[in-house]
Write an enzyme that holds these catalytic residues in place. Sequence first.
Site, PDB file in Angstrom:
ATOM      1  N   GLU A   1      -9.936   5.801   9.653  1.00  0.00           N
ATOM      2  CA  GLU A   1     -10.353   5.461   8.157  1.00  0.00           C
ATOM      3  C   GLU A   1     -11.122   3.945   8.338  1.00  0.00           C
ATOM      4  OE1 GLU A   1      -7.188   7.876   5.551  1.00  0.00           O
ATOM      5  OE2 GLU A   1      -6.638   5.878   6.140  1.00  0.00           O
ATOM      6  N   ASP A  13      -1.662  14.938   6.146  1.00  0.00           N
ATOM      7  CA  ASP A  13      -1.368  13.693   5.647  1.00  0.00           C
ATOM      8  C   ASP A  13       0.025  13.676   4.633  1.00  0.00           C
ATOM      9  OD1 ASP A  13      -1.300  11.091   5.186  1.00  0.00           O
ATOM     10  OD2 ASP A  13      -2.993  11.027   3.998  1.00  0.00           O
ATOM     11  N   ARG A  56     -10.371  18.820   9.685  1.00  0.00           N
ATOM     12  CA  ARG A  56      -9.717  17.642   9.745  1.00  0.00           C
ATOM     13  C   ARG A  56      -8.111  18.071  10.592  1.00  0.00           C
ATOM     14  NH1 ARG A  56      -7.947  13.585   4.778  1.00  0.00           N
ATOM     15  NH2 ARG A  56      -6.048  12.753   5.873  1.00  0.00           N
ATOM     16  N   GLU A  96       0.756  -1.231  -0.102  1.00  0.00           N
ATOM     17  CA  GLU A  96      -0.127  -0.024   0.039  1.00  0.00           C
ATOM     18  C   GLU A  96       0.998   1.278   0.230  1.00  0.00           C
ATOM     19  OE1 GLU A  96      -3.222   1.525   3.174  1.00  0.00           O
ATOM     20  OE2 GLU A  96      -3.493  -0.573   2.305  1.00  0.00           O
ATOM     21  N   ARG A  97       0.632   2.167  -0.944  1.00  0.00           N
ATOM     22  CA  ARG A  97       1.386   3.346  -1.323  1.00  0.00           C
ATOM     23  C   ARG A  97       2.809   2.936  -1.520  1.00  0.00           C
ATOM     24  NH1 ARG A  97      -2.923   5.810  -2.420  1.00  0.00           N
ATOM     25  NH2 ARG A  97      -4.375   6.251  -0.272  1.00  0.00           N
ATOM     26  N   GLU A 104       4.009   9.082  -1.821  1.00  0.00           N
ATOM     27  CA  GLU A 104       2.434   8.822  -2.172  1.00  0.00           C
ATOM     28  C   GLU A 104       1.828  10.054  -2.582  1.00  0.00           C
ATOM     29  OE1 GLU A 104      -1.554   8.316   0.725  1.00  0.00           O
ATOM     30  OE2 GLU A 104       0.568   8.048   1.562  1.00  0.00           O
ATOM     31  N   LYS A 144      -3.331   1.108  14.185  1.00  0.00           N
ATOM     32  CA  LYS A 144      -3.873   2.041  13.715  1.00  0.00           C
ATOM     33  C   LYS A 144      -5.347   1.840  14.111  1.00  0.00           C
ATOM     34  CE  LYS A 144      -5.619   3.685   9.344  1.00  0.00           C
ATOM     35  NZ  LYS A 144      -5.499   3.763   7.871  1.00  0.00           N
ATOM     36  N   ASN A 201      -2.976  -1.253   8.119  1.00  0.00           N
ATOM     37  CA  ASN A 201      -4.468  -2.018   7.889  1.00  0.00           C
ATOM     38  C   ASN A 201      -4.125  -3.221   8.049  1.00  0.00           C
ATOM     39  OD1 ASN A 201      -5.657   0.920   7.313  1.00  0.00           O
ATOM     40  ND2 ASN A 201      -5.100   0.774   5.540  1.00  0.00           N
ATOM     41  N   GLU A 220       6.447  10.258  12.664  1.00  0.00           N
ATOM     42  CA  GLU A 220       6.133   9.489  11.584  1.00  0.00           C
ATOM     43  C   GLU A 220       6.500  10.112  10.391  1.00  0.00           C
ATOM     44  OE1 GLU A 220       2.548   6.976   9.428  1.00  0.00           O
ATOM     45  OE2 GLU A 220       2.466   7.114  11.593  1.00  0.00           O
ATOM     46  N   LYS A 272       2.255  11.680  12.700  1.00  0.00           N
ATOM     47  CA  LYS A 272       2.722  12.247  11.468  1.00  0.00           C
ATOM     48  C   LYS A 272       3.417  13.518  11.346  1.00  0.00           C
ATOM     49  CE  LYS A 272      -0.298   9.570   8.332  1.00  0.00           C
ATOM     50  NZ  LYS A 272      -1.128   9.487   7.221  1.00  0.00           N
TER      51      LYS A 272
END
EC number: 3.2.1.131
Length: 730
Positions: free
Chosen positions: A317, A391, A362, A193-194, A419, A313, A236, A413, A386
């Site tokens: 999401e 993001d 957000r 992923e990414r 990405e 996580k 995830n 992070e 992060k």
Amino acid sequence: MKKNYRTGRRFTGYLLLVLLSFPLLARSILTGEDGYRLWLKYDPISSPVLSDKYRHQFSHWQVLGESQTLQVVRQELDYAFRGLLGKSLPVARSSEASLIIGRLANLPAPLRIEVEQSVPASKEGYLIKTIRYRGKTVNVITAKTDIGALYGTFRLLRQLQTLQSVDTMHIASEPKLKIRVLDHWDNLNRHVERGYAGQSIWDWHKLPEYIYQRYYDYARANASVGINGTVLNNVNADPLILTPRYLDKVTALADVFRPYGIRVYLSVKFSAPQLTGGLKTSDPLDPAVRQWWKNKARDIYQKIPDFGGFLVKANSEGQPGPGDFGRTHAEGANMLADALAPYGGIVMWRAFVYANEKHEERSKQAYSEFKPLDGQFRDNVLLQVKNGPVDFQPREPVSPLFGATPNTSLMMEFQITMEYLGFSTHAVYLGPLYKEVLETDTYAKGQGSTVAKVIDGSLFGHRLSGIAGVSDIGSDRNWTGHILLQANWYVFGRLAWDHTQSAAGIAGDWIKMTLTHDEQAVAAIEKMMMASREVTVNYMTPLGLHHIMGTGHHYGPGPWVDSLPRDDWNPVYYHKADQAGIGFDRSPRGVNAVEQYFSPLREQLSDPQTTPEKFLLWFHHLPWDYKIPSSGRTLWNELVHRYYQGAADVKAMAAQWDHLQDKLDPLQFEQVRMAFVIQQQEAEWWRDACVLYFQQFSGQPLPDGLEKPHHTLAYYEQLSFPYAPGQGGK
């Protein structure tokens, strides 16, 4: 023991037959460096004088001890000496050696007494020192542990690879951050992923029996820059990773990595007790759930005694978490922390949370979620934050959480993978981004309260400290899909060890170890790398614009997207362009996100006149004719100017690279040249699409002298990329 090195050159009969018809191309490919060896190439030193000097300096060497780690030291030194100096150097008894390596306790007493006061106290620190011993010059690499000696060995080899003096050395070094990990967003089906450099390097199907050479070379590369942990799977998480079958596979990787000082960590799904344990709930306060996790931790540590811990996580999401049961993040994290604590494990709990039902902007949500929980987490919990509040954008201000939780350990992070930065065909050196963030002053305890001091624990006196980088590594032969992007893995590791180092200096080392020692070429490539991030910001998101990429895949521009079910998934939410102007008003006149920062940063960001131009549209919605102080241009003209300048700068970078052809390995040169072709095209795509889109709101013409966009806005809006790589939520 399996060898821990490889030349990285493979040929096939089919390739030879094809290339016989193309002799010039064949010569380039058959003699070229494909990037597999990263910065550990150990090619022969071209200077006979310097090579002879090194041979004399380390004419006889000895490694004291027989641990697996010290066996790795022996292998690496022999491999490196044969490559750099053209031959193996003889191993001697310690009384005859000119290079002695080993932990402090194993050194001969007179030698130990000579150096022990200079050895860093850290278990991972090392000392490299040149001394007079028994009437001759001796070079000593020593540490409190074998792992420290391994780090010191790689440091010595860096000295040789970068052609530095070794006449009289006194290098004492220890890491400023305790936890230094790569986060692999790798799934069990090998999709990354990414990820933009091929499949996952972990072949879960063949593990635990089949161990690729690549696993050893991965460990070597990480150890060479001081990375001491790896999270093997996606945040995830698939709950299968905690089943006995997969834990056996994880154990096999842990056994490979252990001699290199690398601990393995696992991302876990919070609902695993229900999904794989047969429980009816995953409530962190339920006794049966707590016991399930304690049993799971016991089972893991029986297989992997040095297991690092869990990355989580939760309630983000769509991922499950303690909020599903009316519990707090602290209650969820503490349950896992209690299960790991008897074994020395830690929990890295991600602070990347946002939910549209909160009806809060957000960028403010992570702070609002975690600030009230300060002091409620166990001391073996790290909140993983992060670098920015949204993001991993090409540029964003630091997260206001840094400095806001004095009673809770925070870790950084960063994203190493690309990405939001054009994937693996855009040359973007992230050293300047990392340094920009780390050196930002939070003012949490007055001036000088930098983000670096927050995460290394020194600002608030925390024992636990850490940093994570979301990996850009895949199964491509060159590991990262683009040779220049190897530098981002490298600079992350170097800054994780010592965040005070300069991004330019690290880039220079990487260039010399990976590409060339030609002084003019090194200077030109370093200049290009140091400018590359700013160039990319200009052709993607200048002046504080953000999150205007294509949706889902995040590939290419998509400022027009407004059809997604959540407002904060749509690019129009972030730029808010209209006839009156452009930008997101996070000042006190708008959503007041600036209130989450400490004074005087809060006041500085509240006023467009004092807000740094690089964050102008992040914090303010401004009219199209607003005057930009640094240039005197209107906002519209400045925005267009930066888009065009960014695209022009990519073209200039590509031309500069072409001029270096005779100074570089032919295959390395060609790989980067081809990527620059793509980057030039896509920089112009970004420029044209964004300028045309925003022009319909400004109602103003392009400034004089600029070429017209290649296509219409309608053309750009209809482009579709259903198979763009790396797709998936985080």
